[in-house]
Design an enzyme around this catalytic site. Structure first.
Site, PDB file in Angstrom:
ATOM      1  N   ARG A 182      -1.488  13.042  -0.047  1.00  0.00           N
ATOM      2  CA  ARG A 182      -1.545  13.276  -1.500  1.00  0.00           C
ATOM      3  C   ARG A 182      -0.484  14.281  -1.941  1.00  0.00           C
ATOM      4  NH1 ARG A 182      -6.294  10.914  -3.439  1.00  0.00           N
ATOM      5  NH2 ARG A 182      -8.115  11.075  -2.097  1.00  0.00           N
ATOM      6  N   PHE A 242       0.854  -1.198   0.000  1.00  0.00           N
ATOM      7  CA  PHE A 242       0.000   0.000   0.000  1.00  0.00           C
ATOM      8  C   PHE A 242       0.884   1.241   0.000  1.00  0.00           C
ATOM      9  CE2 PHE A 242      -2.837   3.258   1.504  1.00  0.00           C
ATOM     10  CZ  PHE A 242      -3.992   2.960   0.803  1.00  0.00           C
TER      11      PHE A 242
HETATM   12  P1  5GP Z   1      -8.932  -1.435  -8.254  1.00  0.00           P
HETATM   13  O1  5GP Z   1      -7.905  -1.481  -9.381  1.00  0.00           O
HETATM   14  O2  5GP Z   1      -8.657  -2.481  -7.216  1.00  0.00           O
HETATM   15  O3  5GP Z   1     -10.358  -1.488  -8.721  1.00  0.00           O
HETATM   16  O4  5GP Z   1      -8.846  -0.039  -7.484  1.00  0.00           O
HETATM   17  C1  5GP Z   1      -7.860   0.887  -7.725  1.00  0.00           C
HETATM   18  C2  5GP Z   1      -8.048   2.024  -6.738  1.00  0.00           C
HETATM   19  O5  5GP Z   1      -7.761   1.552  -5.399  1.00  0.00           O
HETATM   20  C3  5GP Z   1      -7.037   3.133  -6.992  1.00  0.00           C
HETATM   21  O6  5GP Z   1      -7.532   4.114  -7.880  1.00  0.00           O
HETATM   22  C4  5GP Z   1      -6.803   3.680  -5.590  1.00  0.00           C
HETATM   23  O7  5GP Z   1      -7.791   4.629  -5.276  1.00  0.00           O
HETATM   24  C5  5GP Z   1      -6.983   2.470  -4.686  1.00  0.00           C
HETATM   25  N1  5GP Z   1      -5.678   1.847  -4.366  1.00  0.00           N
HETATM   26  C6  5GP Z   1      -5.258   0.636  -4.775  1.00  0.00           C
HETATM   27  N2  5GP Z   1      -4.013   0.386  -4.308  1.00  0.00           N
HETATM   28  C7  5GP Z   1      -3.649   1.482  -3.577  1.00  0.00           C
HETATM   29  C8  5GP Z   1      -2.454   1.837  -2.845  1.00  0.00           C
HETATM   30  O8  5GP Z   1      -1.450   1.115  -2.760  1.00  0.00           O
HETATM   31  N3  5GP Z   1      -2.456   3.056  -2.267  1.00  0.00           N
HETATM   32  C9  5GP Z   1      -3.524   3.912  -2.317  1.00  0.00           C
HETATM   33  N4  5GP Z   1      -3.382   5.079  -1.681  1.00  0.00           N
HETATM   34  N5  5GP Z   1      -4.661   3.611  -2.992  1.00  0.00           N
HETATM   35  C10 5GP Z   1      -4.717   2.396  -3.622  1.00  0.00           C
END
Ligand code: 5GP
Length: 190
Positions: free
Chosen positions: A176, A163
């Site tokens: 951010r 993460f």
């Molecule tokens: P997915 O690809 O699982 O549908 O979701 C992607 C979204 O999950 C990204 O746009 C972001 O908002 C959130 N996300 C996924 N991994 C991370 C991470 O390592 N850090 C943060 N801050 N957000 C993450």
């Protein structure tokens, strides 16, 4: 304020963060992606669609390396999760301001995890008559992508399943504004 107090108040030298990519590494990579897009989109009607809020920093740096006539727009979506896992259902919180019919769209994301959000977004935008839809993401976590395959056309960095925060990415609304990408060492100390 003493030097010690200033260090304690500094977000950028926060001791709970471990840098994954420095501002310089990101700047070098984003420049290369912008140059690739400039080569690939000659003579096209390019629109960058940023997915809010996470993509805002990447988008603003990326577009300044695209030496072409182009437009930008933004969307905001909420992803529904089963526990901590994305279910793939999304709600549009903020839609595009202009039609994309006949345009060559690049969706600009901060990070792709399961790929479910983006897969659904491509489906939705695909019904609106765009000439082409491609994906640019700063970060890609290919490892957990067990649910949906998405083709990533422009990727800054592939990263392990950790993460990360910074350069637009948050945790509970924080970090951010970091100019670099980092891992939060102890999530209990936010
Ligand atoms: P997915 O690809 O699982 O549908 O979701 C992607 C979204 O999950 C990204 O746009 C972001 O908002 C959130 N996300 C996924 N991994 C991370 C991470 O390592 N850090 C943060 N801050 N957000 C993450």
């Amino acid at each position: 304020m003493s030097t010690q107090e200033a260090a304690a108040a500094s977000e950028f030298s926060n001791s709970n963060l471990e840098t994954m990519f420095t501002a310089e590494q990101i700047a070098d990579r984003v420049k290369v992606l912008g140059e690739e897009i400039t080569r690939d989109y000659q003579g096209k009607e390019l629109v960058l669609v940023g997915v809010l809020k996470g993509s805002c920093v990447f988008m603003s740096d990326l577009m300044r390396h695209i030496d072409l006539p182009m437009d930008i727009d933004f969307m905001s979506v909420a992803s529904y999760k089963d526990g901590t896992v994305s279910s793939g259902d999304i709600e549009i919180l903020k839609d595009l301001t202009k039609p994309i019919r006949g345009k060559d769209v690049i969706i600009v994301e901060d990070i792709i995890d399961t790929g479910l959000t983006l897969h659904r977004l491509v489906d939705i935008l695909g019904t609106r008559g765009a000439n082409s839809i491609r994906i640019a993401t700063l970060l890609d976590k290919p490892e957990p992508r067990v649910k949906k395959e998405v083709t990533v056309d422009y990727c800054g960095f592939e990263i392990p399943n950790r993460f990360v925060v910074g350069y637009g990415l948050d945790v509970a609304g924080r970090y951010r504004n970091l100019p670099f990408v980092a891992v939060v060492k102890d999530p209990d100390q936010l």
